[in-house]
Design an enzyme around this catalytic site. Structure first.
Site, PDB file in Angstrom:
ATOM      1  N   CYS A  36     -23.584  52.545  10.463  1.00 30.40           N
ATOM      2  CA  CYS A  36     -22.758  51.381  10.539  1.00 30.40           C
ATOM      3  C   CYS A  36     -22.660  50.793   9.115  1.00 30.40           C
ATOM      4  O   CYS A  36     -23.183  51.022   8.039  1.00 30.40           O
ATOM      5  CB  CYS A  36     -23.478  50.383  11.666  1.00 30.40           C
ATOM      6  SG  CYS A  36     -23.653  50.774  13.114  1.00 30.40           S
TER       7      CYS A  36
ATOM      8  N   HIS B  23     -22.238  44.831  11.684  1.00 27.03           N
ATOM      9  CA  HIS B  23     -23.174  44.107  11.983  1.00 27.03           C
ATOM     10  C   HIS B  23     -23.830  43.740  10.679  1.00 27.03           C
ATOM     11  O   HIS B  23     -23.722  43.920   9.707  1.00 27.03           O
ATOM     12  CB  HIS B  23     -24.039  44.632  12.963  1.00 27.03           C
ATOM     13  CG  HIS B  23     -25.094  45.920  12.545  1.00 27.03           C
ATOM     14  ND1 HIS B  23     -26.065  45.856  11.972  1.00 27.03           N
ATOM     15  CD2 HIS B  23     -24.882  47.305  12.856  1.00 27.03           C
ATOM     16  CE1 HIS B  23     -26.541  46.849  11.624  1.00 27.03           C
ATOM     17  NE2 HIS B  23     -25.750  47.635  12.185  1.00 27.03           N
TER      18      HIS B  23
END
Length: 154
Positions: free
Chosen positions: A103, A84
């Site tokens: 992430c 992301h």
């Protein structure tokens, strides 16, 4: 079927389409916050959960997931890990270098391009290479790839 390729040492993520063509390459980091339950994403090939569109979140350039949501992939023992953007204007390490809870963070431009390709060429895997706890930690100490933000090759 398309794939993402993340090189932890180069701090780059690339999108390769079903014909083997590199659609784009952008700055990306697996700079993990010290409070996370994972230190870095291990090298390997992971199956993508969100194959035709990113999982939606509130669209904010400075929010935790950026303008385009998150593309989650299966990391054993760590649900919710993905790719992301977000934190574009954070005071500490803005944009792709900003720490995550495990992430891989990239730019809104990258996520936009990846999202557009996913709509007609399903994203099936992400391949993580050259990634280690040392590499992930060092990401927070340098900014070598500002010139890659938004650069695409065609």
């Amino acid at each position: 079927m398309s794939t993402l390729k993340f090189d932890g040492n180069a701090h780059q993520i690339s999108l390769v389409d079903s014909e083997g063509k590199t659609v784009g390459t952008w700055a990306a980091y697996n700079n993990v916050d010290s409070q996370a339950t994972i230190r870095h994403v291990l090298n390997g090939i992971y199956h993508v959960q969100d194959r035709v569109a990113p999982h939606p979140h509130q669209a904010l350039a400075n929010g935790p997931y950026g303008l385009h949501g998150i593309i989650r992939f299966n990391v054993p023992g760590h649900p919710g890990i993905g790719v992301h953007s977000g934190r574009a204007n954070a005071r500490h390490l803005p944009g792709p270098q900003h720490p995550t809870m495990g992430c891989i963070r990239t730019s809104d431009d990258a996520m936009s391009a990846i999202s557009n390709v996913m709509r007609h060429d399903a994203l099936t895997t992400i391949e993580v290479t050259n990634n280690s706890a040392v590499v992930a930690h060092q990401a927070s100490k340098r900014n070598l790839h500002a010139d890659l933000r938004g650069r695409t090759r065609g």
